[in-house]
Enzyme design. Structure first.
Site, PDB file in Angstrom:
ATOM      1  N   ASN A 105       0.838  -1.197   0.000  1.00 35.52           N
ATOM      2  CA  ASN A 105       0.000   0.000   0.000  1.00 35.52           C
ATOM      3  C   ASN A 105       0.872   1.244   0.000  1.00 35.52           C
ATOM      4  O   ASN A 105       1.951   1.283   0.597  1.00 35.52           O
ATOM      5  CB  ASN A 105      -1.017   0.005   1.142  1.00 35.52           C
ATOM      6  CG  ASN A 105      -0.418  -0.142   2.519  1.00 35.52           C
ATOM      7  OD1 ASN A 105       0.636  -0.746   2.689  1.00 35.52           O
ATOM      8  ND2 ASN A 105      -1.088   0.397   3.523  1.00 35.52           N
ATOM      9  N   GLU A 112       0.346   5.196   0.733  1.00 34.90           N
ATOM     10  CA  GLU A 112      -0.581   6.221   1.223  1.00 34.90           C
ATOM     11  C   GLU A 112      -0.148   7.611   0.750  1.00 34.90           C
ATOM     12  O   GLU A 112       0.931   7.788   0.184  1.00 34.90           O
ATOM     13  CB  GLU A 112      -0.664   6.144   2.756  1.00 34.90           C
ATOM     14  CG  GLU A 112      -1.216   4.795   3.195  1.00 34.90           C
ATOM     15  CD  GLU A 112      -1.532   4.721   4.677  1.00 34.90           C
ATOM     16  OE1 GLU A 112      -1.060   5.573   5.458  1.00 34.90           O
ATOM     17  OE2 GLU A 112      -2.274   3.788   5.043  1.00 34.90           O
ATOM     18  N   CYS A 164      -4.097   0.640  -2.457  1.00 34.26           N
ATOM     19  CA  CYS A 164      -3.967  -0.587  -1.664  1.00 34.26           C
ATOM     20  C   CYS A 164      -2.883  -1.501  -2.236  1.00 34.26           C
ATOM     21  O   CYS A 164      -2.547  -1.439  -3.425  1.00 34.26           O
ATOM     22  CB  CYS A 164      -5.290  -1.358  -1.658  1.00 34.26           C
ATOM     23  SG  CYS A 164      -6.594  -0.593  -0.717  1.00 34.26           S
ATOM     24  N   GLU A 169      -3.043  -4.616  -2.908  1.00 36.18           N
ATOM     25  CA  GLU A 169      -3.545  -5.511  -3.965  1.00 36.18           C
ATOM     26  C   GLU A 169      -3.465  -4.836  -5.327  1.00 36.18           C
ATOM     27  O   GLU A 169      -3.069  -5.437  -6.330  1.00 36.18           O
ATOM     28  CB  GLU A 169      -5.001  -5.904  -3.692  1.00 36.18           C
ATOM     29  CG  GLU A 169      -5.204  -6.753  -2.465  1.00 36.18           C
ATOM     30  CD  GLU A 169      -5.403  -5.936  -1.197  1.00 36.18           C
ATOM     31  OE1 GLU A 169      -4.813  -4.833  -1.063  1.00 36.18           O
ATOM     32  OE2 GLU A 169      -6.146  -6.411  -0.327  1.00 36.18           O
ATOM     33  N   CYS A 219     -10.170  -5.206   0.255  1.00 33.56           N
ATOM     34  CA  CYS A 219     -11.304  -4.286   0.421  1.00 33.56           C
ATOM     35  C   CYS A 219     -12.231  -4.405  -0.796  1.00 33.56           C
ATOM     36  O   CYS A 219     -11.890  -5.046  -1.805  1.00 33.56           O
ATOM     37  CB  CYS A 219     -10.812  -2.854   0.597  1.00 33.56           C
ATOM     38  SG  CYS A 219     -10.230  -2.085  -0.935  1.00 33.56           S
ATOM     39  N   CYS A 278     -10.740  -3.317  -4.175  1.00 33.36           N
ATOM     40  CA  CYS A 278      -9.745  -4.276  -4.684  1.00 33.36           C
ATOM     41  C   CYS A 278     -10.408  -5.559  -5.170  1.00 33.36           C
ATOM     42  O   CYS A 278      -9.924  -6.194  -6.106  1.00 33.36           O
ATOM     43  CB  CYS A 278      -8.695  -4.568  -3.619  1.00 33.36           C
ATOM     44  SG  CYS A 278      -7.592  -3.165  -3.356  1.00 33.36           S
TER      45      CYS A 278
HETATM   46  N1  THU Z   1      -5.176  -1.633   2.760  1.00 30.15           N
HETATM   47  C1  THU Z   1      -4.612  -2.416   1.793  1.00 30.15           C
HETATM   48  O1  THU Z   1      -3.574  -2.074   1.221  1.00 30.15           O
HETATM   49  N2  THU Z   1      -5.223  -3.574   1.483  1.00 30.15           N
HETATM   50  C2  THU Z   1      -6.300  -4.094   2.149  1.00 30.15           C
HETATM   51  O2  THU Z   1      -6.776  -5.167   1.804  1.00 30.15           O
HETATM   52  C3  THU Z   1      -6.865  -3.344   3.280  1.00 30.15           C
HETATM   53  C4  THU Z   1      -6.422  -1.942   3.402  1.00 30.15           C
HETATM   54  C5  THU Z   1      -4.479  -0.375   3.136  1.00 30.15           C
HETATM   55  C6  THU Z   1      -5.112   0.888   2.665  1.00 30.15           C
HETATM   56  C7  THU Z   1      -4.583   1.867   3.691  1.00 30.15           C
HETATM   57  O3  THU Z   1      -3.292   2.285   3.306  1.00 30.15           O
HETATM   58  C8  THU Z   1      -4.453   1.049   4.962  1.00 30.15           C
HETATM   59  O4  THU Z   1      -4.418  -0.307   4.551  1.00 30.15           O
HETATM   60  C9  THU Z   1      -5.567   1.277   5.960  1.00 30.15           C
HETATM   61  O5  THU Z   1      -6.805   1.025   5.419  1.00 30.15           O
END
Ligand code: THU
Length: 133
Positions: free
Chosen positions: A42, A44, A53, A55, A87, A90
């Site tokens: 991920n 941010e 994300c 994925e 999520c 994704c």
């Molecule tokens: N996140 C992911 O990268 N994948 C997931 O399946 C769940 C959430 C990340 C997004 C964000 O940077 C952090 O986790 C909190 O939601």
């Protein structure tokens, strides 16, 4: 089918996660039908909504190398007490490149991967075809 290698790729990718805002470090990996594995983490942003994300990072890495048929996916979060599945956004993106029987492994910090399938995570998928429209 090297699922252990796939899971390890997701674990390794979480190391590179850029998550200074949520402190939720996630790695993901996709296993392509030719056996190759691509991973991502991920990423941010201070404009929170621009976060990508893990994925979708992994999917982009694979697509950029010409791979677009995934038979398994692994997701790992090193900060969660509980297994972390993809999520909703994704799930939609993964469904573009996975069939319903593709395996999805997901884990929290204990590295004890739960298993489900794309069809279970994203049932009644709309396989609409926009070609030629
Ligand atoms: N996140 C992911 O990268 N994948 C997931 O399946 C769940 C959430 C990340 C997004 C964000 O940077 C952090 O986790 C909190 O939601």
């Amino acid at each position: 089918m090297d699922f252990i290698k796939l899971q390890q790729a997701a674990i390794d990718a979480a190391f590179f996660s850029y998550a200074p805002y949520s402190c939720f470090h996630v790695g993901a990996a996709v296993l392509c039908e030719d056996g190759s594995i691509f991973s991502g983490c991920n990423v941010e942003n201070r404009s929170y909504g621009l976060t990508i994300c893990a994925e979708r990072s992994a999917v982009s890495a694979a697509i950029g190398c010409g791979k677009k048929d995934f038979i398994a996916v692994a997701v790992f979060c090193r900060d969660s007490e509980y297994p972390v599945p993809p999520c909703g956004a994704c799930r939609q993106v993964l469904s573009e490149f996975c069939s319903a029987d593709a395996s999805v492994f997901y884990s929290g910090k204990d590295r004890n991967f739960s298993i489900t399938s794309m069809g279970e995570l994203y049932p009644a998928d709309s396989l609409h075809d926009l070609k030629g429209k």
